[in-house]
Design a protein around this motif. Structure first.
Motif, PDB file in Angstrom:
ATOM      1  N   ALA A  13     -14.099   3.506   7.051  1.00 20.18           N
ATOM      2  CA  ALA A  13     -14.013   3.854   5.630  1.00 20.18           C
ATOM      3  C   ALA A  13     -13.324   5.209   5.446  1.00 20.18           C
ATOM      4  N   HIS A  14     -13.635   6.147   6.319  1.00 23.42           N
ATOM      5  CA  HIS A  14     -13.013   7.474   6.234  1.00 23.42           C
ATOM      6  C   HIS A  14     -11.490   7.345   6.300  1.00 23.42           C
ATOM      7  N   HIS A  15     -10.989   6.714   7.345  1.00 22.41           N
ATOM      8  CA  HIS A  15      -9.540   6.648   7.518  1.00 22.41           C
ATOM      9  C   HIS A  15      -8.866   5.709   6.519  1.00 22.41           C
ATOM     10  N   LEU A  16      -9.465   4.578   6.229  1.00 24.22           N
ATOM     11  CA  LEU A  16      -8.848   3.644   5.285  1.00 24.22           C
ATOM     12  C   LEU A  16      -8.892   4.155   3.850  1.00 24.22           C
ATOM     13  N   SER A  17      -9.724   5.160   3.570  1.00 28.16           N
ATOM     14  CA  SER A  17      -9.745   5.742   2.224  1.00 28.16           C
ATOM     15  C   SER A  17      -8.437   6.473   1.913  1.00 28.16           C
ATOM     16  N   PHE A  18      -7.644   6.758   2.949  1.00 22.31           N
ATOM     17  CA  PHE A  18      -6.351   7.413   2.756  1.00 22.31           C
ATOM     18  C   PHE A  18      -5.234   6.410   2.456  1.00 22.31           C
ATOM     19  N   VAL A  19      -5.580   5.132   2.382  1.00 14.53           N
ATOM     20  CA  VAL A  19      -4.587   4.088   2.112  1.00 14.53           C
ATOM     21  C   VAL A  19      -4.947   3.427   0.787  1.00 14.53           C
ATOM     22  N   LEU A  20      -4.024   3.452  -0.128  1.00 19.73           N
ATOM     23  CA  LEU A  20      -4.253   2.898  -1.464  1.00 19.73           C
ATOM     24  C   LEU A  20      -3.529   1.562  -1.617  1.00 19.73           C
ATOM     25  N   PRO A  21      -4.231   0.545  -2.124  1.00 17.72           N
ATOM     26  CA  PRO A  21      -3.538  -0.710  -2.407  1.00 17.72           C
ATOM     27  C   PRO A  21      -2.454  -0.456  -3.474  1.00 17.72           C
ATOM     28  N   ARG A  22      -1.295  -1.017  -3.283  1.00 18.52           N
ATOM     29  CA  ARG A  22      -0.216  -0.834  -4.234  1.00 18.52           C
ATOM     30  C   ARG A  22      -0.648  -1.353  -5.587  1.00 18.52           C
ATOM     31  N   GLY A  23      -0.406  -0.573  -6.620  1.00 17.85           N
ATOM     32  CA  GLY A  23      -0.768  -0.963  -7.972  1.00 17.85           C
ATOM     33  C   GLY A  23      -2.208  -0.681  -8.326  1.00 17.85           C
ATOM     34  N   SER A  24      -2.925   0.067  -7.462  1.00 20.27           N
ATOM     35  CA  SER A  24      -4.347   0.324  -7.741  1.00 20.27           C
ATOM     36  C   SER A  24      -4.526   1.401  -8.801  1.00 20.27           C
ATOM     37  N   HIS A  49       0.834  -1.206   0.000  1.00 20.45           N
ATOM     38  CA  HIS A  49       0.000   0.000   0.000  1.00 20.45           C
ATOM     39  C   HIS A  49       0.864   1.249   0.000  1.00 20.45           C
ATOM     40  N   GLU A  50       0.217   2.342  -0.277  1.00 24.93           N
ATOM     41  CA  GLU A  50       0.803   3.662  -0.046  1.00 24.93           C
ATOM     42  C   GLU A  50      -0.243   4.475   0.699  1.00 24.93           C
ATOM     43  N   THR A  51       0.226   5.363   1.553  1.00 26.52           N
ATOM     44  CA  THR A  51      -0.705   6.171   2.332  1.00 26.52           C
ATOM     45  C   THR A  51      -0.655   7.615   1.877  1.00 26.52           C
ATOM     46  N   LEU A  52      -1.814   8.243   1.941  1.00 27.27           N
ATOM     47  CA  LEU A  52      -1.955   9.673   1.706  1.00 27.27           C
ATOM     48  C   LEU A  52      -2.243  10.297   3.072  1.00 27.27           C
ATOM     49  N   GLY A  53      -2.002  11.547   3.216  1.00 24.12           N
ATOM     50  CA  GLY A  53      -2.300  12.163   4.502  1.00 24.12           C
ATOM     51  C   GLY A  53      -1.148  12.002   5.480  1.00 24.12           C
ATOM     52  N   ASN A  54      -1.464  12.098   6.769  1.00 23.75           N
ATOM     53  CA  ASN A  54      -0.432  12.188   7.794  1.00 23.75           C
ATOM     54  C   ASN A  54      -0.162  10.897   8.555  1.00 23.75           C
ATOM     55  N   TRP A  55      -1.027   9.910   8.465  1.00 19.03           N
ATOM     56  CA  TRP A  55      -0.892   8.714   9.281  1.00 19.03           C
ATOM     57  C   TRP A  55      -0.531   7.500   8.436  1.00 19.03           C
ATOM     58  N   SER A  56       0.233   6.617   9.042  1.00 16.40           N
ATOM     59  CA  SER A  56       0.561   5.336   8.419  1.00 16.40           C
ATOM     60  C   SER A  56      -0.618   4.373   8.610  1.00 16.40           C
TER      61      SER A  56
END
Length: 153
Positions: A140-151, A26-33
C-alpha cells in the motif's frame, strides 16, 4: 500537483486487482515507475520466504528496529523518504506489465509456502500473520505513489 492515494490493503489478495487497474493507465509520483515498484515489492516478499542478503546487528533489531516495527504495526503506515542502499533499489526501465506478473507469481509463491518464514533484517522474527500484514502495508505504501489515470487524485 497530484497527491498520493490513501491506500490500504486488508489482505494481500487485494494487491493485484489494484495493480491490474493501474496497468490500464496510470501516472506515478515520486522516483520509481510502476515496474520498479512491483519489482521492489516482489523482492521484499521473496526475501520473507528465501531470506535476505543482509541483517542489521541484533542490538539494532532489539532496540531501534523494535521501535520502528511497533510504529509500523500500530499506524499501518511506513515512513516516506527512507533512503535504501543503491543495491536494494530496482533498476530503471523495468516493464510494468512484466514486473506486475512477476509480483503476481511471487504472491502465489508466498501464499503457498508452508515452512517457517525468514527473519526480517530490521524487525527481527515475525509470525506469518505479521509478515502478511507487513507486506500489505509495504504494498500500500509504494502503490500509493501510483495514480490510476483519470482518478483526479
Amino acid at each position: 500537483m497530484a497527491e498520493r492515494r490513501t491506500l490500504s490493503f486488508a489482505t494481500l489478495d487485494r494487491v493485484m486487482p489494484d495493480v491490474d487497474q493501474l496497468l490500464e493507465g496510470h501516472e506515478t509520483l515520486g522516483n520509481w515507475s510502476l515496474g520498479q515498484i512491483c519489482n521492489h515489492l516482489a523482492t521484499g516478499i521473496t526475501g520473507s520466504v528465501d531470506g535476505f542478503p543482509f541483517r542489521t546487528p541484533w542490538i539494532y533489531r532489539k532496540t531501534l528496529g523494535a521501535v520502528r516495527r511497533r510504529r509500523v504495526f500500530q499506524t499501518g503506515r511506513m515512513a516516506t523518504g527512507v533512503q535504501l542502499p543503491s543495491r536494494f533499489c530496482p533498476k530503471p526501465g523495468l516493464d510494468a506489465r512484466a514486473e506486475a506478473e512477476a509480483l503476481r507469481a511471487t504472491l502465489r509463491y508466498y501464499a503457498g509456502y508452508q515452512e517457517p518464514l525468514a527473519m526480517h533484517p530490521i524487525f527481527g522474527e515475525l509470525t506469518r500473520d505479521e509478515w502478511s500484514r507487513l507486506h500489505a502495508i509495504h504494498c500500500a505504501h509504494h502503490l500509493s505513489f501510483v495514480l490510476p489515470r483519470g482518478s483526479g487524485n
